[in-house]
Design a protein around this motif. Structure first.
Motif, PDB file in Angstrom:
ATOM      1  N   TYR A  78     -37.427  36.264  45.812  1.00  0.00           N
ATOM      2  CA  TYR A  78     -38.376  36.603  45.105  1.00  0.00           C
ATOM      3  C   TYR A  78     -38.037  35.072  44.625  1.00  0.00           C
ATOM      4  O   TYR A  78     -37.224  33.970  45.381  1.00  0.00           O
ATOM      5  CB  TYR A  78     -37.936  37.468  43.602  1.00  0.00           C
ATOM      6  N   ALA A  79     -38.903  34.614  43.689  1.00  0.00           N
ATOM      7  CA  ALA A  79     -38.995  32.592  42.957  1.00  0.00           C
ATOM      8  C   ALA A  79     -39.632  32.889  41.580  1.00  0.00           C
ATOM      9  O   ALA A  79     -40.208  34.727  41.167  1.00  0.00           O
ATOM     10  CB  ALA A  79     -40.226  32.214  43.828  1.00  0.00           C
ATOM     11  N   GLY A  80     -39.269  32.224  40.474  1.00  0.00           N
ATOM     12  CA  GLY A  80     -39.538  32.642  39.352  1.00  0.00           C
ATOM     13  C   GLY A  80     -39.384  31.324  38.655  1.00  0.00           C
ATOM     14  O   GLY A  80     -38.789  29.874  39.288  1.00  0.00           O
ATOM     15  N   THR A  81     -38.758  31.884  37.528  1.00  0.00           N
ATOM     16  CA  THR A  81     -37.912  30.518  36.593  1.00  0.00           C
ATOM     17  C   THR A  81     -36.690  31.043  36.097  1.00  0.00           C
ATOM     18  O   THR A  81     -36.345  31.889  36.576  1.00  0.00           O
ATOM     19  CB  THR A  81     -38.945  29.985  35.564  1.00  0.00           C
ATOM     20  N   TRP A  82     -35.451  29.612  36.179  1.00  0.00           N
ATOM     21  CA  TRP A  82     -34.957  29.874  35.742  1.00  0.00           C
ATOM     22  C   TRP A  82     -33.717  29.230  34.374  1.00  0.00           C
ATOM     23  O   TRP A  82     -34.444  28.419  34.536  1.00  0.00           O
ATOM     24  CB  TRP A  82     -33.507  29.970  36.608  1.00  0.00           C
ATOM     25  N   ARG A  83     -33.207  29.696  33.984  1.00  0.00           N
ATOM     26  CA  ARG A  83     -32.336  28.984  32.733  1.00  0.00           C
ATOM     27  C   ARG A  83     -30.513  29.469  32.461  1.00  0.00           C
ATOM     28  O   ARG A  83     -29.877  30.382  33.467  1.00  0.00           O
ATOM     29  CB  ARG A  83     -32.827  29.701  31.127  1.00  0.00           C
ATOM     30  N   ARG A  84     -29.739  29.089  31.556  1.00  0.00           N
ATOM     31  CA  ARG A  84     -28.678  28.956  31.883  1.00  0.00           C
ATOM     32  C   ARG A  84     -28.149  29.751  30.223  1.00  0.00           C
ATOM     33  O   ARG A  84     -28.666  29.227  29.987  1.00  0.00           O
ATOM     34  CB  ARG A  84     -27.813  27.848  32.626  1.00  0.00           C
ATOM     35  N   GLU A  85     -27.202  30.203  30.547  1.00  0.00           N
ATOM     36  CA  GLU A  85     -26.787  30.944  29.213  1.00  0.00           C
ATOM     37  C   GLU A  85     -25.525  31.090  29.236  1.00  0.00           C
ATOM     38  O   GLU A  85     -25.076  32.317  29.481  1.00  0.00           O
ATOM     39  CB  GLU A  85     -27.441  32.075  28.970  1.00  0.00           C
ATOM     40  N   GLY A  86     -24.242  30.104  28.340  1.00  0.00           N
ATOM     41  CA  GLY A  86     -23.659  30.172  28.632  1.00  0.00           C
ATOM     42  C   GLY A  86     -22.389  30.197  30.595  1.00  0.00           C
ATOM     43  O   GLY A  86     -22.851  29.579  30.979  1.00  0.00           O
ATOM     44  N   ASP A  87     -21.963  31.474  30.232  1.00  0.00           N
ATOM     45  CA  ASP A  87     -21.538  31.698  32.283  1.00  0.00           C
ATOM     46  C   ASP A  87     -22.988  32.411  32.738  1.00  0.00           C
ATOM     47  O   ASP A  87     -21.752  33.722  33.932  1.00  0.00           O
ATOM     48  CB  ASP A  87     -19.873  32.629  31.937  1.00  0.00           C
ATOM     49  N   SER A  88     -23.802  32.152  32.497  1.00  0.00           N
ATOM     50  CA  SER A  88     -24.414  33.780  33.428  1.00  0.00           C
ATOM     51  C   SER A  88     -25.655  32.705  33.066  1.00  0.00           C
ATOM     52  O   SER A  88     -26.369  31.368  32.244  1.00  0.00           O
ATOM     53  CB  SER A  88     -25.064  34.518  32.508  1.00  0.00           C
ATOM     54  N   VAL A  89     -26.344  33.222  34.657  1.00  0.00           N
ATOM     55  CA  VAL A  89     -27.599  32.596  34.606  1.00  0.00           C
ATOM     56  C   VAL A  89     -28.489  33.482  35.236  1.00  0.00           C
ATOM     57  O   VAL A  89     -28.665  34.456  35.390  1.00  0.00           O
ATOM     58  CB  VAL A  89     -28.189  31.621  35.525  1.00  0.00           C
ATOM     59  N   VAL A  90     -29.884  32.980  34.464  1.00  0.00           N
ATOM     60  CA  VAL A  90     -30.804  34.106  34.198  1.00  0.00           C
ATOM     61  C   VAL A  90     -32.443  33.733  35.007  1.00  0.00           C
ATOM     62  O   VAL A  90     -33.118  32.472  34.908  1.00  0.00           O
ATOM     63  CB  VAL A  90     -31.446  34.141  32.641  1.00  0.00           C
ATOM     64  N   HIS A  91     -32.642  34.108  35.977  1.00  0.00           N
ATOM     65  CA  HIS A  91     -33.805  34.156  36.617  1.00  0.00           C
ATOM     66  C   HIS A  91     -34.654  35.305  36.198  1.00  0.00           C
ATOM     67  O   HIS A  91     -34.443  36.271  36.147  1.00  0.00           O
ATOM     68  CB  HIS A  91     -33.174  34.865  38.036  1.00  0.00           C
ATOM     69  N   THR A  92     -35.934  34.652  35.987  1.00  0.00           N
ATOM     70  CA  THR A  92     -37.415  35.752  35.624  1.00  0.00           C
ATOM     71  C   THR A  92     -38.364  35.356  36.711  1.00  0.00           C
ATOM     72  O   THR A  92     -38.877  33.988  37.489  1.00  0.00           O
ATOM     73  CB  THR A  92     -38.271  34.761  34.135  1.00  0.00           C
ATOM     74  N   LEU A  93     -38.459  36.857  37.645  1.00  0.00           N
ATOM     75  CA  LEU A  93     -39.378  36.905  38.348  1.00  0.00           C
ATOM     76  C   LEU A  93     -40.595  36.710  38.347  1.00  0.00           C
ATOM     77  O   LEU A  93     -40.937  37.769  37.433  1.00  0.00           O
ATOM     78  CB  LEU A  93     -38.757  38.096  39.553  1.00  0.00           C
ATOM     79  N   THR A  94     -41.391  36.026  38.729  1.00  0.00           N
ATOM     80  CA  THR A  94     -42.865  35.618  38.877  1.00  0.00           C
ATOM     81  C   THR A  94     -43.617  35.800  39.920  1.00  0.00           C
ATOM     82  O   THR A  94     -44.574  36.246  40.388  1.00  0.00           O
ATOM     83  CB  THR A  94     -43.049  34.579  38.443  1.00  0.00           C
ATOM     84  N   VAL A  95     -42.349  36.318  41.394  1.00  0.00           N
ATOM     85  CA  VAL A  95     -42.988  36.620  43.045  1.00  0.00           C
ATOM     86  C   VAL A  95     -41.966  36.646  43.337  1.00  0.00           C
ATOM     87  O   VAL A  95     -40.912  37.093  43.853  1.00  0.00           O
ATOM     88  CB  VAL A  95     -43.394  34.799  43.560  1.00  0.00           C
ATOM     89  N   ALA A  96     -41.913  38.081  43.876  1.00  0.00           N
ATOM     90  CA  ALA A  96     -41.744  38.997  44.496  1.00  0.00           C
ATOM     91  C   ALA A  96     -41.982  40.155  45.567  1.00  0.00           C
ATOM     92  O   ALA A  96     -43.378  40.784  45.606  1.00  0.00           O
ATOM     93  CB  ALA A  96     -40.495  39.936  43.715  1.00  0.00           C
ATOM     94  N   GLY A  97     -41.077  40.715  46.261  1.00  0.00           N
ATOM     95  CA  GLY A  97     -41.967  40.806  47.350  1.00  0.00           C
ATOM     96  C   GLY A  97     -41.869  42.942  46.923  1.00  0.00           C
ATOM     97  O   GLY A  97     -42.134  43.765  47.880  1.00  0.00           O
ATOM     98  N   HIS A  98     -41.423  43.098  46.265  1.00  0.00           N
ATOM     99  CA  HIS A  98     -41.429  44.075  45.401  1.00  0.00           C
ATOM    100  C   HIS A  98     -41.855  44.085  43.798  1.00  0.00           C
ATOM    101  O   HIS A  98     -41.320  43.508  42.842  1.00  0.00           O
ATOM    102  CB  HIS A  98     -40.246  44.924  44.928  1.00  0.00           C
ATOM    103  N   ARG A  99     -42.939  44.637  43.187  1.00  0.00           N
ATOM    104  CA  ARG A  99     -43.206  44.276  42.204  1.00  0.00           C
ATOM    105  C   ARG A  99     -43.132  45.001  40.925  1.00  0.00           C
ATOM    106  O   ARG A  99     -43.005  44.685  39.711  1.00  0.00           O
ATOM    107  CB  ARG A  99     -45.394  45.412  42.422  1.00  0.00           C
ATOM    108  N   GLU A 100     -42.033  46.030  40.885  1.00  0.00           N
ATOM    109  CA  GLU A 100     -41.140  46.765  39.618  1.00  0.00           C
ATOM    110  C   GLU A 100     -39.931  45.260  39.944  1.00  0.00           C
ATOM    111  O   GLU A 100     -39.722  45.721  38.644  1.00  0.00           O
ATOM    112  CB  GLU A 100     -40.765  47.624  40.138  1.00  0.00           C
ATOM    113  N   TRP A 101     -39.861  44.385  40.811  1.00  0.00           N
ATOM    114  CA  TRP A 101     -38.958  43.639  40.599  1.00  0.00           C
ATOM    115  C   TRP A 101     -39.878  42.442  38.958  1.00  0.00           C
ATOM    116  O   TRP A 101     -38.878  41.565  38.591  1.00  0.00           O
ATOM    117  CB  TRP A 101     -38.750  42.867  41.653  1.00  0.00           C
TER     118      TRP A 101
END
Length: 142
Positions: A78-101
């Motif tokens: 999958y691919a998309g954008t990312w951001r860090r939030e404290g001790d987490s990283v958040v991936h927002t998916l814009t391209v993926a092998g499954h539409r539900e993602w």
């Protein structure tokens, strides 16, 4: 193609805030395990010795590619954008092998120890917890 345009990464063209810059680069998959509620650890969906690459760009893009080292061919990406939030990283998916993602945020707890990055979170397709260990292979070209 229909649908809303892909949103621009939150830091498009600007340096990443402190704490995010340390994730920028190319990472090689070392291990991928499933963690059961009782603490039992089993191989992840790609078997004992998966191969994979994780790319974090300084402009806020992420791409993940993984496959089993042996056995039947299966490819997770999958691919998309990312951001860090404290001790987490958040991936927002814009391209993926499954539409539900698509369009969803994938939150991963992160632990960074030098050039070793451990990401832990819920699987994309089940309620299982996944633990992925990555090793830095180098920086991304500017």
């Amino acid at each position: 193609m229909t649908g809303a345009p892909n949103p621009a990464p939150p830091h498009e063209g600007r340096p990443r805030p402190r704490g995010e810059a340390e994730l920028v680069g190319v990472w090689r998959l070392v291990s991928f395990h499933t963690l059961a509620a009782d603490g039992t650890v089993t191989p992840g969906p790609l078997g004992e010795n998966p191969a994979g690459l994780l790319f974090y760009s300084a402009t806020g893009h992420v791409a993940v590619h993984m496959m089993p080292a042996e056995g039947p061919p299966e490819y997770l990406s999958y691919a998309g954008t990312w951001r860090r939030e404290g001790d987490s990283v958040v991936h927002t998916l814009t391209v993926a092998g499954h539409r539900e993602w698509l369009g969803g945020d994938q939150v991963r707890q992160l632990e960074l120890d030098g050039d070793r990055l451990t990401l832990t979170g819920t699987a994309l397709s089940t309620a299982d917890r996944r633990v992925l260990v990555w090793e830095r292979t180098g920086p991304l070209a500017p």
